[in-house]
Enzyme design. Structure first.
Site, PDB file in Angstrom:
ATOM      1  N   ARG A   1      -1.303  -7.477   3.135  1.00 25.85           N
ATOM      2  CA  ARG A   1      -0.300  -6.647   2.442  1.00 25.85           C
ATOM      3  C   ARG A   1      -0.693  -6.450   0.977  1.00 25.85           C
ATOM      4  NH1 ARG A   1       0.621  -6.875   7.209  1.00 25.85           N
ATOM      5  NH2 ARG A   1       2.590  -7.453   8.185  1.00 25.85           N
TER       6      ARG A   1
ATOM      7  N   SER B   1      10.745  -5.575   5.332  1.00 26.73           N
ATOM      8  CA  SER B   1      10.670  -6.987   4.925  1.00 26.73           C
ATOM      9  C   SER B   1      10.793  -7.072   3.415  1.00 26.73           C
ATOM     10  CB  SER B   1       9.334  -7.583   5.339  1.00 26.73           C
ATOM     11  OG  SER B   1       9.124  -7.401   6.711  1.00 26.73           O
TER      12      SER B   1
ATOM     13  N   GLU C   1       8.112  -8.124  -1.475  1.00 23.51           N
ATOM     14  CA  GLU C   1       7.064  -7.192  -1.045  1.00 23.51           C
ATOM     15  C   GLU C   1       7.213  -5.820  -1.694  1.00 23.51           C
ATOM     16  OE1 GLU C   1       5.639  -6.864   3.250  1.00 23.51           O
ATOM     17  OE2 GLU C   1       6.450  -4.876   2.870  1.00 23.51           O
TER      18      GLU C   1
HETATM   19  P1  FAD Z   1       6.827   4.421  -1.331  1.00 23.98           P
HETATM   20  O1  FAD Z   1       7.950   3.461  -1.132  1.00 23.98           O
HETATM   21  O2  FAD Z   1       7.164   5.793  -1.725  1.00 23.98           O
HETATM   22  O3  FAD Z   1       5.821   3.800  -2.399  1.00 23.98           O
HETATM   23  C1  FAD Z   1       5.395   2.459  -2.302  1.00 23.98           C
HETATM   24  C2  FAD Z   1       4.439   2.170  -3.470  1.00 23.98           C
HETATM   25  O4  FAD Z   1       3.255   2.954  -3.331  1.00 23.98           O
HETATM   26  C3  FAD Z   1       5.013   2.551  -4.830  1.00 23.98           C
HETATM   27  O5  FAD Z   1       4.508   1.649  -5.779  1.00 23.98           O
HETATM   28  C4  FAD Z   1       4.455   3.937  -5.076  1.00 23.98           C
HETATM   29  O6  FAD Z   1       4.347   4.259  -6.445  1.00 23.98           O
HETATM   30  C5  FAD Z   1       3.086   3.839  -4.434  1.00 23.98           C
HETATM   31  N1  FAD Z   1       2.607   5.113  -3.907  1.00 23.98           N
HETATM   32  C6  FAD Z   1       3.193   5.861  -2.934  1.00 23.98           C
HETATM   33  N2  FAD Z   1       2.437   6.936  -2.672  1.00 23.98           N
HETATM   34  C7  FAD Z   1       1.372   6.871  -3.486  1.00 23.98           C
HETATM   35  C8  FAD Z   1       0.217   7.704  -3.680  1.00 23.98           C
HETATM   36  N3  FAD Z   1       0.021   8.814  -2.966  1.00 23.98           N
HETATM   37  N4  FAD Z   1      -0.681   7.334  -4.634  1.00 23.98           N
HETATM   38  C9  FAD Z   1      -0.494   6.202  -5.366  1.00 23.98           C
HETATM   39  N5  FAD Z   1       0.547   5.395  -5.215  1.00 23.98           N
HETATM   40  C10 FAD Z   1       1.468   5.720  -4.282  1.00 23.98           C
HETATM   41  N6  FAD Z   1       5.267  -2.094   5.844  1.00 23.98           N
HETATM   42  C11 FAD Z   1       4.272  -2.670   6.575  1.00 23.98           C
HETATM   43  O7  FAD Z   1       3.191  -2.924   6.030  1.00 23.98           O
HETATM   44  N7  FAD Z   1       4.441  -2.966   7.886  1.00 23.98           N
HETATM   45  C12 FAD Z   1       5.583  -2.706   8.546  1.00 23.98           C
HETATM   46  O8  FAD Z   1       5.686  -2.981   9.744  1.00 23.98           O
HETATM   47  C13 FAD Z   1       6.664  -2.108   7.809  1.00 23.98           C
HETATM   48  N8  FAD Z   1       7.840  -1.871   8.399  1.00 23.98           N
HETATM   49  C14 FAD Z   1       8.865  -1.337   7.685  1.00 23.98           C
HETATM   50  C15 FAD Z   1      10.088  -1.114   8.334  1.00 23.98           C
HETATM   51  C16 FAD Z   1      11.151  -0.551   7.639  1.00 23.98           C
HETATM   52  C17 FAD Z   1      12.469  -0.320   8.360  1.00 23.98           C
HETATM   53  C18 FAD Z   1      10.995  -0.200   6.284  1.00 23.98           C
HETATM   54  C19 FAD Z   1      12.121   0.445   5.536  1.00 23.98           C
HETATM   55  C20 FAD Z   1       9.795  -0.441   5.608  1.00 23.98           C
HETATM   56  C21 FAD Z   1       8.711  -1.020   6.325  1.00 23.98           C
HETATM   57  N9  FAD Z   1       7.475  -1.270   5.703  1.00 23.98           N
HETATM   58  C22 FAD Z   1       6.449  -1.820   6.432  1.00 23.98           C
HETATM   59  C23 FAD Z   1       7.275  -0.974   4.275  1.00 23.98           C
HETATM   60  C24 FAD Z   1       6.863   0.501   4.005  1.00 23.98           C
HETATM   61  O9  FAD Z   1       7.299   1.347   5.041  1.00 23.98           O
HETATM   62  C25 FAD Z   1       5.349   0.667   3.852  1.00 23.98           C
HETATM   63  O10 FAD Z   1       4.879  -0.126   2.796  1.00 23.98           O
HETATM   64  C26 FAD Z   1       4.950   2.132   3.598  1.00 23.98           C
HETATM   65  O11 FAD Z   1       3.552   2.268   3.544  1.00 23.98           O
HETATM   66  C27 FAD Z   1       5.544   2.685   2.298  1.00 23.98           C
HETATM   67  O12 FAD Z   1       5.335   4.089   2.304  1.00 23.98           O
HETATM   68  P2  FAD Z   1       6.177   5.067   1.383  1.00 23.98           P
HETATM   69  O13 FAD Z   1       5.557   6.408   1.490  1.00 23.98           O
HETATM   70  O14 FAD Z   1       7.612   4.969   1.713  1.00 23.98           O
HETATM   71  O15 FAD Z   1       5.896   4.419  -0.051  1.00 23.98           O
HETATM   72  P1  NAP Z   2       7.971 -11.207  14.514  1.00 25.94           P
HETATM   73  O1  NAP Z   2       7.218 -10.515  15.599  1.00 25.94           O
HETATM   74  O2  NAP Z   2       9.302 -11.786  14.808  1.00 25.94           O
HETATM   75  O3  NAP Z   2       7.054 -12.339  13.901  1.00 25.94           O
HETATM   76  C1  NAP Z   2       7.544 -13.200  12.882  1.00 25.94           C
HETATM   77  C2  NAP Z   2       6.413 -13.499  11.942  1.00 25.94           C
HETATM   78  O4  NAP Z   2       5.446 -14.281  12.600  1.00 25.94           O
HETATM   79  C3  NAP Z   2       5.769 -12.218  11.489  1.00 25.94           C
HETATM   80  O5  NAP Z   2       6.042 -12.125  10.151  1.00 25.94           O
HETATM   81  C4  NAP Z   2       4.301 -12.352  11.845  1.00 25.94           C
HETATM   82  O6  NAP Z   2       3.462 -12.231  10.711  1.00 25.94           O
HETATM   83  C5  NAP Z   2       4.147 -13.735  12.409  1.00 25.94           C
HETATM   84  N1  NAP Z   2       3.460 -13.691  13.727  1.00 25.94           N
HETATM   85  C6  NAP Z   2       4.039 -13.507  14.934  1.00 25.94           C
HETATM   86  N2  NAP Z   2       3.106 -13.593  15.901  1.00 25.94           N
HETATM   87  C7  NAP Z   2       1.924 -13.826  15.296  1.00 25.94           C
HETATM   88  C8  NAP Z   2       0.592 -14.008  15.770  1.00 25.94           C
HETATM   89  N3  NAP Z   2       0.293 -13.971  17.074  1.00 25.94           N
HETATM   90  N4  NAP Z   2      -0.377 -14.206  14.844  1.00 25.94           N
HETATM   91  C9  NAP Z   2      -0.085 -14.247  13.527  1.00 25.94           C
HETATM   92  N5  NAP Z   2       1.151 -14.081  13.029  1.00 25.94           N
HETATM   93  C10 NAP Z   2       2.151 -13.877  13.897  1.00 25.94           C
HETATM   94  O7  NAP Z   2       8.117 -10.218  13.242  1.00 25.94           O
HETATM   95  P2  NAP Z   2       9.042  -8.945  13.009  1.00 25.94           P
HETATM   96  O8  NAP Z   2       9.815  -9.151  11.796  1.00 25.94           O
HETATM   97  O9  NAP Z   2       9.728  -8.550  14.275  1.00 25.94           O
HETATM   98  O10 NAP Z   2       7.956  -7.835  12.660  1.00 25.94           O
HETATM   99  C11 NAP Z   2       7.014  -7.422  13.627  1.00 25.94           C
HETATM  100  C12 NAP Z   2       5.765  -6.930  12.920  1.00 25.94           C
HETATM  101  O11 NAP Z   2       6.088  -5.800  12.110  1.00 25.94           O
HETATM  102  C13 NAP Z   2       5.150  -7.966  11.981  1.00 25.94           C
HETATM  103  O12 NAP Z   2       3.764  -7.844  12.016  1.00 25.94           O
HETATM  104  C14 NAP Z   2       5.686  -7.578  10.627  1.00 25.94           C
HETATM  105  O13 NAP Z   2       4.805  -7.912   9.569  1.00 25.94           O
HETATM  106  C15 NAP Z   2       5.825  -6.070  10.753  1.00 25.94           C
HETATM  107  N6  NAP Z   2       6.949  -5.596   9.919  1.00 25.94           N
HETATM  108  C16 NAP Z   2       6.732  -5.475   8.590  1.00 25.94           C
HETATM  109  C17 NAP Z   2       7.740  -5.019   7.754  1.00 25.94           C
HETATM  110  C18 NAP Z   2       7.483  -4.809   6.283  1.00 25.94           C
HETATM  111  O14 NAP Z   2       8.317  -4.217   5.614  1.00 25.94           O
HETATM  112  N7  NAP Z   2       6.382  -5.254   5.761  1.00 25.94           N
HETATM  113  C19 NAP Z   2       8.988  -4.715   8.280  1.00 25.94           C
HETATM  114  C20 NAP Z   2       9.185  -4.890   9.633  1.00 25.94           C
HETATM  115  C21 NAP Z   2       8.160  -5.327  10.448  1.00 25.94           C
HETATM  116  P3  NAP Z   2       2.971 -10.831  10.091  1.00 25.94           P
HETATM  117  O15 NAP Z   2       4.152 -10.307   9.358  1.00 25.94           O
HETATM  118  O16 NAP Z   2       1.852 -11.255   9.216  1.00 25.94           O
HETATM  119  O17 NAP Z   2       2.524  -9.947  11.210  1.00 25.94           O
END
Ligand code: FAD
Ligand code: NAP
Length: 338
Positions: free
Chosen positions: A162, A238, A333
């Protein structure tokens, strides 16, 4: 093209009401340069914005918000590999489904992540054991200080968990304008996460004959069953990163909490932050306009459309409680503005 005093509530998935002093919707490189020139003349700070799904607005933004809305999707087959290039303004999930529709594997675990392509490299988006870097080829970005276009390879991006160079050394220096991904003919499903395994068991799907579409459908179903849709319940996914701790602390915690959820990362351990928050009693709690999601404690929600300070106040309380109970630091995050 540039508007003054714009409401940002529709532009962030936490639905926080905050205003931008200036706002530009840019659809191409010329408009982006024009917007940057405006900010330079007025000495304004810049906030590049995609889908607003990974930001927390803690107040009004005093500078120029640049909403990246440049389209473009190109798919080129080169022998065994397929190169997909997309404009920063394209929707991430639609890109994933466009590749799945063509039978291409590699992005299916990243289905339903909100936001736009330009933001995907910023935190090297990841889900269910797959990260953007696994398919990343290169990106184009405009260097804000010089106006020059730079090309970044995967190693230039310094991707981590991340994390990328754009959250570190190159923070606030570039605007990403397009991203290229490389997908290969040879494909192996990555379905070891317990939630996916459980889904296949329940649906009686034999996981030996999976297709990219079947995996994408599983990911979509599991996410829909657990994560709040920001259109219904505002949230930023998250709220905290999963902390990675050293072996001594891990062993201490595991002894005290035998059911601790942790995964080995080299010689260190990644803890499921959601598990810690849940066990500390926060899941489903409501505090004023904000709260902790009832099905995933890692997600803070804003159903009452509270201000940024309410969201950050709750986050600070949770982080302090987790530190007091487990000795673990939780790091947010999303990025906070201003
Ligand atoms: P924004 O929120 O608009 O921007 C995020 C950051 O990036 C800001 O600092 C912004 O300035 C910068 N930025 C945006 N666009 C640009 C650009 N073109 N150039 C330079 N900087 C830029 N993330 C995960 O990694 N895994 C997940 O599974 C995941 N699940 C999510 C589930 C939900 C319900 C929600 C709400 C969020 C989740 N996220 C997850 C977080 C998020 O969706 C991601 O990080 C996504 O990539 C953000 O995209 P955005 O366009 O909305 O970015
Ligand atoms: P989940 O499947 O309930 O898992 C809980 C946590 O355990 C996760 O954070 C995941 O880490 C870790 N995990 C589970 N199985 C694993 C494996 N086999 N090896 C290594 N790590 C493992 O999580 P969840 O909340 O439902 O989300 C599902 C996936 O979507 C996750 O990968 C999560 O990161 C991603 N997600 C991200 C966001 C965001 O905003 N960043 C939001 C929603 C969901 P990791 O998180 O490192 O995968």
């Amino acid at each position: 093209m540039i508007q003054a005093d714009v409401d940002l509530q529709p532009y962030n998935t936490l639905a926080i009401a905050a205003r931008a002093a200036h706002f530009a919707q840019v659809e191409n490189l010329d408009q982006l340069r024009e917007a940057l020139e405006f900010a330079r003349r007025k000495k304004l700070p810049i906030l590049p914005l995609g889908g607003g799904s990974n930001i927390v607005l803690t107040g009004n933004f005093p500078g120029l918000v640049i909403h990246l809305d440049n389209p473009g999707l190109e798919v080129r087959e080169q022998g065994e590999r397929t190169l997909v290039t997309a404009g920063a303004g394209e929707n991430w999930h639609q890109l994933v489904m466009a590749t799945v529709d063509r039978g291409l594997g590699g992005l299916e675990n990243l289905a339903l992540i909100p936001g736009r392509i330009g933001a995907a490299p910023i935190q090297n988006i990841g889900a269910y054991g797959v990260e953007l870097r696994d398919s990343f080829s290169s990106l184009e970005a405009l260097h804000i200080a010089t106006g020059e276009m730079h090309s970044f390879s995967a190693s230039d991006c310094e991707f981590g968990y991340r994390d990328s160079v754009f959250k570190g050394r190159a923070r606030d220096q570039y605007i990403i304008t397009s991203v290229s991904l490389e997908l290969h003919g040879e494909w192996h499903p990555r379905v070891d996460y317990p939630a996916l395994q459980q889904y296949f068991r329940e649906q009686q799907i034999d996981s030996s004959g999976l297709t990219p579409r079947a995996v994408a459908e599983a990911v979509i179903a599991v996410r829909n069953s657990k994560l709040p849709d920001p259109a219904q319940i505002p949230n930023a996914g998250s709220f905290f990163k999963n902390p990675i701790i050293d072996g001594d602390l891990y062993r201490e915690l595991k002894k005290a909490h035998p059911d601790l959820v942790a995964y080995e990362v080299g010689e260190r351990w990644k803890l499921a932050a959601g598990w810690l928050i849940d066990r500390a009693g926060w899941r489903g709690k409501r505090q004023g306009a904000v709260g902790v999601h009832e099905r995933q404690a890692l997600v803070l929600v804003n159903p009452g459309h509270g201000a940024g300070a309410e969201v950050t106040g709750l986050a600070q309380e949770i982080a302090a409680d987790i530190h007091a109970k487990y000795g673990v630091e939780l790091e947010p995050e999303p990025r906070f503005y201003p």
